[in-house]
Motif scaffolding. Sequence first.
Motif, mmCIF file in Angstrom:
data_model
loop_
_atom_site.group_PDB
_atom_site.id
_atom_site.type_symbol
_atom_site.label_atom_id
_atom_site.label_comp_id
_atom_site.label_asym_id
_atom_site.label_seq_id
_atom_site.Cartn_x
_atom_site.Cartn_y
_atom_site.Cartn_z
ATOM 1 N N UNK A 29 0.896 -1.193 0.031
ATOM 2 C CA UNK A 29 0.029 -0.155 0.006
ATOM 3 C C UNK A 29 0.999 1.149 -0.077
ATOM 4 N N UNK A 30 0.583 2.117 -0.858
ATOM 5 C CA UNK A 30 1.440 3.217 -0.897
ATOM 6 C C UNK A 30 0.500 4.574 -0.547
ATOM 7 N N UNK A 31 1.133 5.040 0.589
ATOM 8 C CA UNK A 31 0.527 6.298 1.407
ATOM 9 C C UNK A 31 0.859 7.635 0.969
ATOM 10 N N UNK A 32 0.331 8.453 0.297
ATOM 11 C CA UNK A 32 1.063 9.609 -0.301
ATOM 12 C C UNK A 32 0.249 10.961 0.414
ATOM 13 N N UNK A 33 0.961 11.507 1.005
ATOM 14 C CA UNK A 33 0.503 12.843 1.832
ATOM 15 C C UNK A 33 -0.021 14.132 0.972
ATOM 16 N N UNK A 34 -0.613 14.825 1.620
ATOM 17 C CA UNK A 34 -1.237 16.406 0.962
ATOM 18 C C UNK A 34 0.012 17.347 0.747
ATOM 19 N N UNK A 35 -0.378 18.391 0.364
ATOM 20 C CA UNK A 35 0.632 19.431 -0.329
ATOM 21 C C UNK A 35 1.664 19.877 0.454
ATOM 22 N N UNK A 36 1.303 20.219 1.813
ATOM 23 C CA UNK A 36 2.364 20.676 2.790
ATOM 24 C C UNK A 36 2.555 19.794 3.890
ATOM 25 N N UNK A 37 2.434 18.557 3.573
ATOM 26 C CA UNK A 37 2.427 17.560 4.722
ATOM 27 C C UNK A 37 3.576 16.662 4.534
ATOM 28 N N UNK A 38 3.564 15.763 5.386
ATOM 29 C CA UNK A 38 4.670 14.694 5.033
ATOM 30 C C UNK A 38 4.280 13.180 5.395
ATOM 31 N N UNK A 39 5.204 12.098 5.429
ATOM 32 C CA UNK A 39 4.825 10.770 5.527
ATOM 33 C C UNK A 39 4.096 10.431 7.078
ATOM 34 N N UNK A 58 6.191 7.897 1.235
ATOM 35 C CA UNK A 58 7.210 8.971 0.960
ATOM 36 C C UNK A 58 6.864 10.362 1.588
ATOM 37 N N UNK A 59 8.077 11.065 1.781
ATOM 38 C CA UNK A 59 7.867 12.493 1.862
ATOM 39 C C UNK A 59 8.218 12.913 0.355
ATOM 40 N N UNK A 60 7.213 13.634 -0.006
ATOM 41 C CA UNK A 60 7.110 14.253 -1.588
ATOM 42 C C UNK A 60 8.598 15.293 -1.415
ATOM 43 N N UNK A 61 9.447 15.231 -2.543
ATOM 44 C CA UNK A 61 10.365 16.021 -2.678
ATOM 45 C C UNK A 61 10.251 17.590 -2.151
ATOM 46 N N UNK A 62 10.999 18.222 -1.598
ATOM 47 C CA UNK A 62 10.708 19.581 -1.049
ATOM 48 C C UNK A 62 9.908 19.558 0.383
ATOM 49 N N UNK A 63 9.744 18.344 0.825
ATOM 50 C CA UNK A 63 9.205 18.099 2.043
ATOM 51 C C UNK A 63 9.745 17.251 2.914
ATOM 52 N N UNK A 64 9.410 17.300 4.280
ATOM 53 C CA UNK A 64 10.089 16.214 5.251
ATOM 54 C C UNK A 64 11.574 16.142 5.159
ATOM 55 N N UNK A 65 12.018 14.950 5.003
ATOM 56 C CA UNK A 65 13.430 14.623 4.713
ATOM 57 C C UNK A 65 14.049 14.289 3.619
ATOM 58 N N UNK A 66 13.138 14.642 2.512
ATOM 59 C CA UNK A 66 13.526 14.570 1.155
ATOM 60 C C UNK A 66 14.120 15.613 0.548
ATOM 61 N N UNK A 67 14.822 15.277 -0.296
ATOM 62 C CA UNK A 67 15.675 16.434 -1.183
ATOM 63 C C UNK A 67 14.741 17.753 -1.493
ATOM 64 N N UNK A 179 2.804 16.008 15.019
ATOM 65 C CA UNK A 179 2.849 16.747 13.763
ATOM 66 C C UNK A 179 3.937 17.779 14.095
ATOM 67 N N UNK A 180 3.876 18.448 14.992
ATOM 68 C CA UNK A 180 4.821 19.683 15.263
ATOM 69 C C UNK A 180 6.318 18.898 15.213
ATOM 70 N N UNK A 181 6.552 17.995 15.770
ATOM 71 C CA UNK A 181 7.809 17.413 16.248
ATOM 72 C C UNK A 181 8.550 16.840 14.813
ATOM 73 N N UNK A 182 7.551 16.501 13.721
ATOM 74 C CA UNK A 182 8.025 15.938 12.675
ATOM 75 C C UNK A 182 7.792 16.823 11.587
ATOM 76 N N UNK A 183 7.454 18.033 11.823
ATOM 77 C CA UNK A 183 7.129 19.102 10.441
ATOM 78 C C UNK A 183 7.813 20.126 11.015
ATOM 79 N N UNK A 195 8.659 22.376 7.920
ATOM 80 C CA UNK A 195 9.660 21.512 7.394
ATOM 81 C C UNK A 195 9.839 21.671 5.946
ATOM 82 N N UNK A 196 8.854 22.262 4.998
ATOM 83 C CA UNK A 196 8.925 22.130 3.615
ATOM 84 C C UNK A 196 9.643 23.473 3.042
ATOM 85 N N UNK A 197 10.089 23.311 1.818
ATOM 86 C CA UNK A 197 10.483 24.451 0.945
ATOM 87 C C UNK A 197 9.426 25.319 0.604
#
Length: 280
Positions: A29-39, A58-67, A179-183, A195-197
């Motif tokens: 199961x792939x779980x993909x988050x919303x615009x300004x969120x993360x995994x 995944x963290x979409x690129x530009x979010x979370x720990x992705x490039x 959410x606060x600690x991971x974002x 967390x995001x670009x």
Amino acid sequence: MSAATSHYVKLLGREVHYLQWGQPGAPLVILWHGFARNAHDFTELAEALAGDYWLVAPDTIGRGLSQWSPDPVQEYSVPFYAGQAIALVQHLGVDSLRWVGTSMGGLIGMAVAAGPLKDRISHLVLNDVGPEIAPGAVQRILSYAGKPPSFASLTELEAYFRSIYAPFGIVADATWRRMAETSCRRLPDGSLTTHYDPRIATVMAEQAGQAAGDAWPIYDLISAPTLLLRGAVSDLLSPQTAQAMTQRGPRAKLQEIAGIGHAPALDRPDQIALIAEFLR
């Protein structure tokens, strides 16, 4: 309860971080988050499903720990995200998968389920998103995503998230704290911000007309059984669009979540049960 493990992979030349629950080899199961969120948004759902599935968020690129992208105009876009999704599936080495996408993650799911992964996606869950997006919702998202403020403490950042994400319907204090600690990320002056670009919002503003436009031709190509979740007071997915989605394309099964806006957090037992039943 299955704890998440953290992984990194290069997809289309960019490093992408993803969380994984369950055992590789189980149905994916792939779980993909919303615009300004993360995994991490999928923690409760993934922990509940981990006994039966292999879940990858995944963290979409530009979010979370992705490039962060060096080419945001080209790469902070649904077509590029979809290309990375295809590359991720290839990396995971599976022929069949289920997809749960919240908001932007649902748009990516629609794109791949209508095209390159059409014969691989067996179940599609669209969480409060469809082929038409209300322009007012786009402007609301841009109002907080474009110029994220900074805060002296995590407590202040958490209060900010509680305000802008109130429509999610989150009730548990522990979920808000996670959410606060991971974002968050530190700025050079030591303060905390999101967390995001911030350039994701700049690109979204430039593409707002397209984002709010007509994606019905894509939706109509989807053949996978589709579950459509709609926050009953969502400002992004209108009741009219949701109803139309039950009558064309994959003829989605519609479930409205009372008292919730955009988008259901998928953290409550009743919401998790809807998805679990559908995925089976």
